[in-house]
Motif scaffolding. Structure first.
Motif, PDB file in Angstrom:
ATOM      1  N   MET A 137       5.270   5.581   3.701  1.00  0.00           N
ATOM      2  CA  MET A 137       3.965   6.232   3.508  1.00  0.00           C
ATOM      3  C   MET A 137       4.072   7.730   3.797  1.00  0.00           C
ATOM      4  N   ALA A 181       6.042   9.396   0.959  1.00  0.00           N
ATOM      5  CA  ALA A 181       5.209   9.461  -0.247  1.00  0.00           C
ATOM      6  C   ALA A 181       4.205  10.603  -0.134  1.00  0.00           C
ATOM      7  N   ALA A 182       3.591  10.753   1.030  1.00  0.00           N
ATOM      8  CA  ALA A 182       2.630  11.843   1.237  1.00  0.00           C
ATOM      9  C   ALA A 182       3.320  13.201   1.127  1.00  0.00           C
ATOM     10  N   GLY A 220       3.812  13.969  -2.462  1.00  0.00           N
ATOM     11  CA  GLY A 220       2.523  14.350  -3.046  1.00  0.00           C
ATOM     12  C   GLY A 220       2.144  15.780  -2.724  1.00  0.00           C
ATOM     13  N   CYS A 271       4.684   5.180  -5.662  1.00  0.00           N
ATOM     14  CA  CYS A 271       4.718   5.103  -7.136  1.00  0.00           C
ATOM     15  C   CYS A 271       3.833   6.167  -7.761  1.00  0.00           C
ATOM     16  N   TYR A 272       2.658   6.362  -7.193  1.00  0.00           N
ATOM     17  CA  TYR A 272       1.729   7.361  -7.717  1.00  0.00           C
ATOM     18  C   TYR A 272       2.375   8.744  -7.754  1.00  0.00           C
ATOM     19  N   HIS A 273       3.029   9.116  -6.648  1.00  0.00           N
ATOM     20  CA  HIS A 273       3.617  10.456  -6.569  1.00  0.00           C
ATOM     21  C   HIS A 273       4.972  10.570  -7.278  1.00  0.00           C
ATOM     22  N   VAL A 299       0.842  -1.203   0.000  1.00  0.00           N
ATOM     23  CA  VAL A 299       0.000   0.000   0.000  1.00  0.00           C
ATOM     24  C   VAL A 299       0.876   1.253   0.000  1.00  0.00           C
ATOM     25  N   ALA A 300       1.874   1.274   0.876  1.00  0.00           N
ATOM     26  CA  ALA A 300       2.786   2.426   0.931  1.00  0.00           C
ATOM     27  C   ALA A 300       3.524   2.580  -0.400  1.00  0.00           C
ATOM     28  N   TRP A 301       3.945   1.478  -0.980  1.00  0.00           N
ATOM     29  CA  TRP A 301       4.662   1.524  -2.252  1.00  0.00           C
ATOM     30  C   TRP A 301       3.761   2.051  -3.365  1.00  0.00           C
ATOM     31  N   SER A 302       2.516   1.652  -3.345  1.00  0.00           N
ATOM     32  CA  SER A 302       1.566   2.120  -4.355  1.00  0.00           C
ATOM     33  C   SER A 302       1.440   3.650  -4.319  1.00  0.00           C
ATOM     34  N   LEU A 303       1.362   4.219  -3.117  1.00  0.00           N
ATOM     35  CA  LEU A 303       1.278   5.673  -2.988  1.00  0.00           C
ATOM     36  C   LEU A 303       2.587   6.327  -3.445  1.00  0.00           C
TER      37      LEU A 303
END
Length: 179
Positions: free
Chosen positions: A157, A160-161, A164, A22-24, A16-20
């Motif tokens: 996480m 990543a935030a 973002g 990757c998104y950013h 889940v943390a990796w997905s976020l």
């Protein structure tokens, strides 16, 4: 082998943390990475030897300013590299020993490589390996891999935030108009 529920949970949280992340990180540009959102801010600075080294504050107060994307991505590489070193029984590196790789494509590649190594470490670990304490564990001395992995998930996480937020601010940033 009986599957470790703890390992499954840690891997799920990591994903889940990796997905976020990757998104950013997807499509982040050099300009976004090197944008200084405030003065002061935590940033990486090009040195005379060509290496990009981080600002390293003495405190973590609000007065040090927000981190740039370059600094935050450097920070991911710094703590993840030291987490690996701790798992291997090696001494952690000082902040200035870990450099920012100079552009967005290279930082994406570096972070992706760290992700693949960490995921492989978690995948091959059994319950006993998760519970084993490591004297050199970083940043939590004498911690088990289970505890370090839980910390790493939270740290990833959070970073990543932060990336973002900086991307949103950069995308909507306007120069102040004269009064």
């Amino acid at each position: 082998m009986i599957e470790s529920r703890t390992r499954l949970l840690l891997v799920e949280q990591f994903d889940v943390a990796w997905s976020l992340a990757c998104y950013h990180l997807e499509g982040v540009t050099d300009g976004e990475c090197l944008w200084e959102p405030a003065s002061p801010c935590l940033h990486v600075r090009r040195q005379d030897d060509g290496a990009w080294r981080p600002d390293w504050p003495e405190t973590e107060g609000y007065d040090i300013g927000p981190p740039s994307i370059a600094w935050t991505t450097w920070h991911i590489c710094f703590w993840w590299t030291n987490a690996f070193r701790g798992q291997q029984g090696e001494t952690p590196l000082a902040p200035q020993a870990v450099t920012w790789p100079r552009d967005a494509d290279l930082i994406r590649s570096s972070v992706r490589s760290l992700h693949e190594r960490w995921r492989a470490l978690l995948e091959r670990c059994d319950e006993a390996g998760l519970q084993e304490s490591r004297a050199e564990s970083w940043t939590i001395p004498n911690a088990s891999l289970e505890r370090i992995a839980a910390w790493l998930n939270v740290e990833l996480m959070k970073n990543a935030a932060e990336i973002g937020v900086m991307r949103f601010l950069h995308a909507t940033h306007r120069s102040p108009r004269p009064s």
